[in-house]
Structures are given as structure tokens and as C-alpha cells.
Write a protein that holds these residues in place. Structure first.
Motif, PDB file in Angstrom:
ATOM      1  N   PHE A 262       1.841  -0.305   6.911  1.00  0.00           N
ATOM      2  CA  PHE A 262       2.119  -0.749   8.277  1.00  0.00           C
ATOM      3  C   PHE A 262       0.811  -0.895   9.055  1.00  0.00           C
ATOM      4  CE2 PHE A 262       6.127   1.584   7.257  1.00  0.00           C
ATOM      5  CZ  PHE A 262       7.008   0.522   7.394  1.00  0.00           C
ATOM      6  N   GLU A 263      -0.079   0.095   8.885  1.00  0.00           N
ATOM      7  CA  GLU A 263      -1.345   0.078   9.613  1.00  0.00           C
ATOM      8  C   GLU A 263      -2.177  -1.156   9.255  1.00  0.00           C
ATOM      9  OE1 GLU A 263       0.007   4.343   9.577  1.00  0.00           O
ATOM     10  OE2 GLU A 263      -0.026   2.714   8.117  1.00  0.00           O
ATOM     11  N   GLY A 264      -2.219  -1.493   7.968  1.00  0.00           N
ATOM     12  CA  GLY A 264      -2.999  -2.643   7.527  1.00  0.00           C
ATOM     13  C   GLY A 264      -2.481  -3.948   8.102  1.00  0.00           C
ATOM     14  N   ASN A 265      -1.162  -4.108   8.120  1.00  0.00           N
ATOM     15  CA  ASN A 265      -0.568  -5.324   8.674  1.00  0.00           C
ATOM     16  C   ASN A 265      -0.804  -5.428  10.179  1.00  0.00           C
ATOM     17  OD1 ASN A 265       0.560  -6.646   6.390  1.00  0.00           O
ATOM     18  ND2 ASN A 265       2.245  -5.190   6.367  1.00  0.00           N
ATOM     19  N   ALA A 266      -0.633  -4.310  10.892  1.00  0.00           N
ATOM     20  CA  ALA A 266      -0.834  -4.326  12.343  1.00  0.00           C
ATOM     21  C   ALA A 266      -2.273  -4.685  12.686  1.00  0.00           C
ATOM     22  CB  ALA A 266      -0.464  -2.968  12.940  1.00  0.00           C
ATOM     23  N   LEU A 267      -3.207  -4.100  11.964  1.00  0.00           N
ATOM     24  CA  LEU A 267      -4.624  -4.344  12.229  1.00  0.00           C
ATOM     25  C   LEU A 267      -4.989  -5.795  11.930  1.00  0.00           C
ATOM     26  CD1 LEU A 267      -7.077  -2.868  13.282  1.00  0.00           C
ATOM     27  CD2 LEU A 267      -7.546  -2.087  10.945  1.00  0.00           C
ATOM     28  N   ALA A 268      -4.491  -6.341  10.839  1.00  0.00           N
ATOM     29  CA  ALA A 268      -4.793  -7.735  10.493  1.00  0.00           C
ATOM     30  C   ALA A 268      -4.281  -8.689  11.570  1.00  0.00           C
ATOM     31  CB  ALA A 268      -4.178  -8.081   9.135  1.00  0.00           C
ATOM     32  N   LYS A 269      -3.068  -8.439  12.062  1.00  0.00           N
ATOM     33  CA  LYS A 269      -2.498  -9.312  13.095  1.00  0.00           C
ATOM     34  C   LYS A 269      -3.277  -9.204  14.406  1.00  0.00           C
ATOM     35  CE  LYS A 269       1.862  -7.843  12.572  1.00  0.00           C
ATOM     36  NZ  LYS A 269       3.331  -7.741  12.775  1.00  0.00           N
ATOM     37  N   ALA A 270      -3.646  -7.977  14.777  1.00  0.00           N
ATOM     38  CA  ALA A 270      -4.385  -7.792  16.028  1.00  0.00           C
ATOM     39  C   ALA A 270      -5.773  -8.416  15.942  1.00  0.00           C
ATOM     40  CB  ALA A 270      -4.482  -6.307  16.368  1.00  0.00           C
TER      41      ALA A 270
ATOM     42  N   GLY B 281      10.477  -0.068   3.844  1.00  0.00           N
ATOM     43  CA  GLY B 281       9.099   0.046   4.290  1.00  0.00           C
ATOM     44  C   GLY B 281       8.552  -1.243   4.872  1.00  0.00           C
ATOM     45  N   VAL B 282       7.356  -1.652   4.398  1.00  0.00           N
ATOM     46  CA  VAL B 282       6.728  -2.855   4.955  1.00  0.00           C
ATOM     47  C   VAL B 282       7.512  -4.116   4.617  1.00  0.00           C
ATOM     48  CG1 VAL B 282       4.386  -1.912   5.025  1.00  0.00           C
ATOM     49  CG2 VAL B 282       5.185  -3.089   2.961  1.00  0.00           C
ATOM     50  N   LEU B 283       8.483  -4.009   3.716  1.00  0.00           N
ATOM     51  CA  LEU B 283       9.322  -5.157   3.354  1.00  0.00           C
ATOM     52  C   LEU B 283      10.608  -5.220   4.174  1.00  0.00           C
ATOM     53  CD1 LEU B 283       8.996  -4.904  -0.541  1.00  0.00           C
ATOM     54  CD2 LEU B 283       7.674  -6.354   1.013  1.00  0.00           C
ATOM     55  N   SER B 284      10.730  -4.381   5.198  1.00  0.00           N
ATOM     56  CA  SER B 284      11.993  -4.252   5.936  1.00  0.00           C
ATOM     57  C   SER B 284      12.533  -5.575   6.454  1.00  0.00           C
ATOM     58  CB  SER B 284      11.826  -3.278   7.112  1.00  0.00           C
ATOM     59  OG  SER B 284      11.648  -1.960   6.653  1.00  0.00           O
TER      60      SER B 284
ATOM     61  N   GLU C 215       1.824 -11.331   6.441  1.00  0.00           N
ATOM     62  CA  GLU C 215       1.746  -9.873   6.342  1.00  0.00           C
ATOM     63  C   GLU C 215       1.743  -9.485   4.861  1.00  0.00           C
ATOM     64  OE1 GLU C 215       4.896  -8.140   8.618  1.00  0.00           O
ATOM     65  OE2 GLU C 215       4.349  -9.179  10.449  1.00  0.00           O
ATOM     66  N   THR C 216       0.547  -9.280   4.327  1.00  0.00           N
ATOM     67  CA  THR C 216       0.420  -9.001   2.896  1.00  0.00           C
ATOM     68  C   THR C 216      -0.148  -7.623   2.596  1.00  0.00           C
ATOM     69  OG1 THR C 216      -1.751 -10.076   2.913  1.00  0.00           O
ATOM     70  CG2 THR C 216       0.142 -11.450   2.329  1.00  0.00           C
ATOM     71  N   GLU C 217      -0.473  -6.857   3.634  1.00  0.00           N
ATOM     72  CA  GLU C 217      -1.044  -5.525   3.408  1.00  0.00           C
ATOM     73  C   GLU C 217       0.043  -4.562   2.919  1.00  0.00           C
ATOM     74  OE1 GLU C 217      -4.248  -4.640   3.657  1.00  0.00           O
ATOM     75  OE2 GLU C 217      -4.769  -6.706   4.134  1.00  0.00           O
ATOM     76  N   PRO C 218      -0.334  -3.546   2.142  1.00  0.00           N
ATOM     77  CA  PRO C 218       0.661  -2.607   1.609  1.00  0.00           C
ATOM     78  C   PRO C 218       1.085  -1.520   2.587  1.00  0.00           C
ATOM     79  CG  PRO C 218      -1.510  -2.062   0.756  1.00  0.00           C
ATOM     80  CD  PRO C 218      -1.669  -3.322   1.563  1.00  0.00           C
TER      81      PRO C 218
END
Length: 202
Positions: free
Chosen positions: A50-58, A86-89, A45-48
């Protein structure tokens, strides 16, 4: 029966989506988790966002399995920390998934912050990617305040220090049904229901 892959090994996340589908009367969808399919290489998960990370995984999950795939990325955004962790939670303390260390670090960082400035919220972005390439991305927000001491044994992550707006109990003191109806993840997953209902109806 339409199979949909929820790209997680977290049994609580799987249970939440299954309960929501039942509650909404969507019977034609079988929710699988990553442990139900052949292993594939999962990108970090390297996107900045939440949306970017979710989309990459899907996207990874749909491409690897040929199934409609849902993935989410979620975390806690604290006002006094300018929206962090944030995305680092999940790795706020430097070790991914160490809930105790993450909680202790967060509470330490907020130690001098007065009660009236301890606002924040959970955020969840959820993405649905179909094998044909169609993509849907939604977001759910759950506002509240960060309390000074953990309370409750339900939930995971930062749930024990988060009290939702208008409430007196932490997220970790809510039962599963209560949390499903309120939570950021529940809100995001419910926003996907029209697409899931369409899949179920073929």
C-alpha cells in the motif's frame, strides 16, 4: 490559501479529507482533486505494498502539477486469506472497481470459514509529497470482522460486509461523521495533519 492536491477523482475521499481539515480547525488549505487540475499520465498501481502505491501516485501528482500532493492506497486484508485481497482489493474479481463482483467473490471464498475466524481489517497508506521532494508516508489500520451478507447503503467497496471491532453495524451502515472518526483512511489522513497544518501556516 495553500492548495493541496488529493490525487483522486473519488468525491467521497475528497469530502472526507475536507471534513477532517474543518474538524481540526485547519482553515488555510484548499483541497483539490484530479478533476481540478490538467490531466497527466498516471502510472498503474504495480507496487506490492500500500505504501509503495501511495508514494508512487503522490510523486507523479506532485511532479505533474507542482502542488503538494497526497495519494492513498487502501484495501481489505482478510486473515483467513493470508492478508488478501490486500493491494488487489479494487480488482479482486479481475475487473477494476467492480464492487459487486469483488464482494461476491470475497464472500464466496469465505463461505466455509466459521464466524470466529472471519477477522480482517481495512488498511490505508497515505503519502504526502511536496514539490521540493520532501516525502511523508503514514498508515492507518481498522480491524473488524467480515459478515456473511452485505448491509447498508453508505460507503463503497467492501464497507457493506465489514463490522468494526466492538461494533454491530457494518461500515456501510455508519454515517459519514462516524466513519471519519473510525476508518483506516481517516486515521491515515489525521496522521498527516501536522504536515498539513505546517503547510497552511506557511
Amino acid at each position: 490559501m495553500t492548495q493541496v492536491l488529493l490525487a483522486t477523482r473519488n468525491a467521497k475521499k475528497l469530502g472526507e479529507l475536507r471534513r477532517i481539515l474543518v474538524a481540526e480547525g485547519i482553515a488555510g488549505v484548499q483541497v483539490l482533486g484530479l478533476s481540478d487540475v490538467d490531466e497527466f499520465e498516471e502510472a498503474p498501481e504495480t507496487e506490492p505494498t500500500f505504501e509503495g502505491n501511495a508514494l508512487a501516485k503522490a510523486r507523479d501528482a506532485a511532479a505533474a502539477t507542482g502542488l503538494p500532493a497526497i495519494a492513498d492506497d487502501s484495501g481489505l486484508a482478510v486473515d483467513a486469506l493470508n492478508g488478501m485481497p490486500g493491494v488487489l482489493s479494487a480488482r479482486w474479481s479481475g475487473r477494476h472497481g467492480d464492487d459487486v463482483a469483488n464482494l461476491e467473490l470475497l464472500l464466496g471464498q469465505l463461505g466455509d470459514v466459521p464466524d470466529e475466524r472471519r477477522g480482517g481489517g481495512f488498511v490505508c497508506a497515505a503519502a504526502l509529497v511536496l514539490p521540493g521532494g520532501e516525502e511523508t508516508v503514514v498508515r492507518g489500520d481498522w480491524r473488524g470482522v467480515i459478515v456473511r451478507e452485505p448491509r447498508g447503503a453508505n460507503g463503497f467497496g467492501y464497507d457493506p460486509v465489514f463490522v468494526p471491532e466492538g461494533g454491530s453495524r457494518t461500515s456501510a451502515e455508519l454515517d459519514a461523521a462516524e466513519k471519519d472518526g473510525l476508518s483506516h483512511r481517516g486515521r491515515a489522513l489525521r496522521a498527516l495533519l501536522p504536515r498539513l497544518r505546517a503547510l497552511a501556516e506557511g
